[in-house]
Design a protein around this motif. Structure first.
Motif, short mmCIF file in Angstrom:
data_model
loop_
_atom_site.label_atom_id
_atom_site.label_comp_id
_atom_site.label_asym_id
_atom_site.label_seq_id
_atom_site.Cartn_x
_atom_site.Cartn_y
_atom_site.Cartn_z
N SER A 60 24.76 56.49 -40.71
CA SER A 60 25.08 57.45 -39.65
C SER A 60 24.27 57.18 -38.40
N GLU A 97 26.32 57.45 -46.15
CA GLU A 97 25.67 56.16 -46.44
C GLU A 97 25.15 55.48 -45.18
N LYS A 114 22.62 49.24 -47.23
CA LYS A 114 22.33 49.92 -48.50
C LYS A 114 23.00 49.20 -49.66
N ASN A 126 20.49 57.43 -38.88
CA ASN A 126 20.18 58.27 -40.05
C ASN A 126 20.10 59.75 -39.69
N VAL A 127 21.11 60.23 -38.98
CA VAL A 127 21.12 61.62 -38.55
C VAL A 127 21.86 62.53 -39.54
N SER A 128 22.50 61.92 -40.54
CA SER A 128 23.20 62.70 -41.56
C SER A 128 22.57 62.41 -42.92
N ARG A 129 22.19 63.45 -43.63
CA ARG A 129 21.49 63.27 -44.91
C ARG A 129 22.39 62.61 -45.95
N HIS A 130 23.67 62.96 -45.97
CA HIS A 130 24.52 62.58 -47.09
C HIS A 130 25.31 61.29 -46.86
N THR A 177 29.62 58.58 -38.74
CA THR A 177 29.16 58.50 -40.12
C THR A 177 30.01 57.50 -40.89
#
Length: 230
Positions: free
Chosen positions: A20, A18, A135, A12-16, A33
């Motif tokens: 990462s 789905e 997700k 989860n290193v990228s905010r955008h 990603t």
């Protein structure tokens, strides 16, 4: 000779995106990603099958000297070959019926290279893919998990006359034999790329490299499962 470099996977290193992660295999660092699209390529339209594809690239200072960005000059044959490898390796571990008619694109960007970038990309891309699928399942868009077994990859070779696991760049550049081994967590093979780099090799040496690859991929699969559980 039979030990992996330190493995670290931060999710989860990228905010955008789905899904990462940033995977570090020794001094090789790759940002992976996963991007979800509710469509598939035209040849799969109305088939009920999902699709997984990948792109790969190296940042200009991922290596000792600056490289020009490939976007300006067209992708090299090496880059095209690696991203095809990543895509088909991950598809081998996907139940595309369970995924449904949607596409997940995986982007693997090498931040720092010290050998084994394609292997680290495959290993990290599976984590990003798994997070994206989780997700979908949480939202109820996918009913059964299409990713039942980790997909990982590791390099092995003959260096200084000895079988070596997880080659770094100095070992890779001097290895007499070099191979990349892509496997499922169940130890089933997806792909093996092996070639002599200045010297031939025996069946016994190949078997020794296979044994090392099984050991290395088992450690990578454990790291992947730990990463997605946190």
């Amino acid at each position: 000779m039979d030990e992996m470099r330190p493995i670290k996977i931060e999710t989860n290193v990228s905010r955008h995106a789905e899904g990462s992660c940033l995977i570090k295999c020794g001094d090789t660092h790759v940002l992976c990603t996963a991007s979800l699209e509710e469509r598939v390529p035209p040849f799969l339209k109305n088939s009920g099958l999902g699709w997984v594809t990948a792109e790969y690239g190296m940042l200009p200072r991922a290596t000792h000297s600056r490289m020009r960005r490939e976007a300006k000059n067209g992708q090299s044959g090496r880059t095209q070959e690696i991203q095809r490898l990543i895509g088909r390796s991950l598809r081998a571990g996907v139940d595309r019926v369970a995924l449904g008619e949607r596409q997940i694109s995986l982007d693997c960007d090498v931040l720092q290279a010290d050998g084994g970038t394609r292997c680290a990309s495959i290993t990290g891309a599976w984590v990003a893919l798994k997070l994206a699928v989780q997700k979908l399942m949480k939202a109820g868009d996918v009913l059964s998990d299409p990713l039942l077994d980790p997909v990982s990859a590791v390099s092995c070779g003959i260096f200084g006359g000895q079988p070596v696991l997880d080659l770094d760049y100095p070992e890779d550049s001097e290895a007499g034999v070099d191979g990349n081994f892509v496997m499922l967590g169940s130890k089933k093979l997806i792909e093996v790329q092996m070639s002599a780099e200045g010297s031939t090799f025996t069946r016994d040496q190949m078997d020794a490299l296979m044994d090392l690859a099984e050991k290395g991929n088992a450690e990578l699969a454990a790291a992947q499962l730990d990463a997605i559980a946190t």
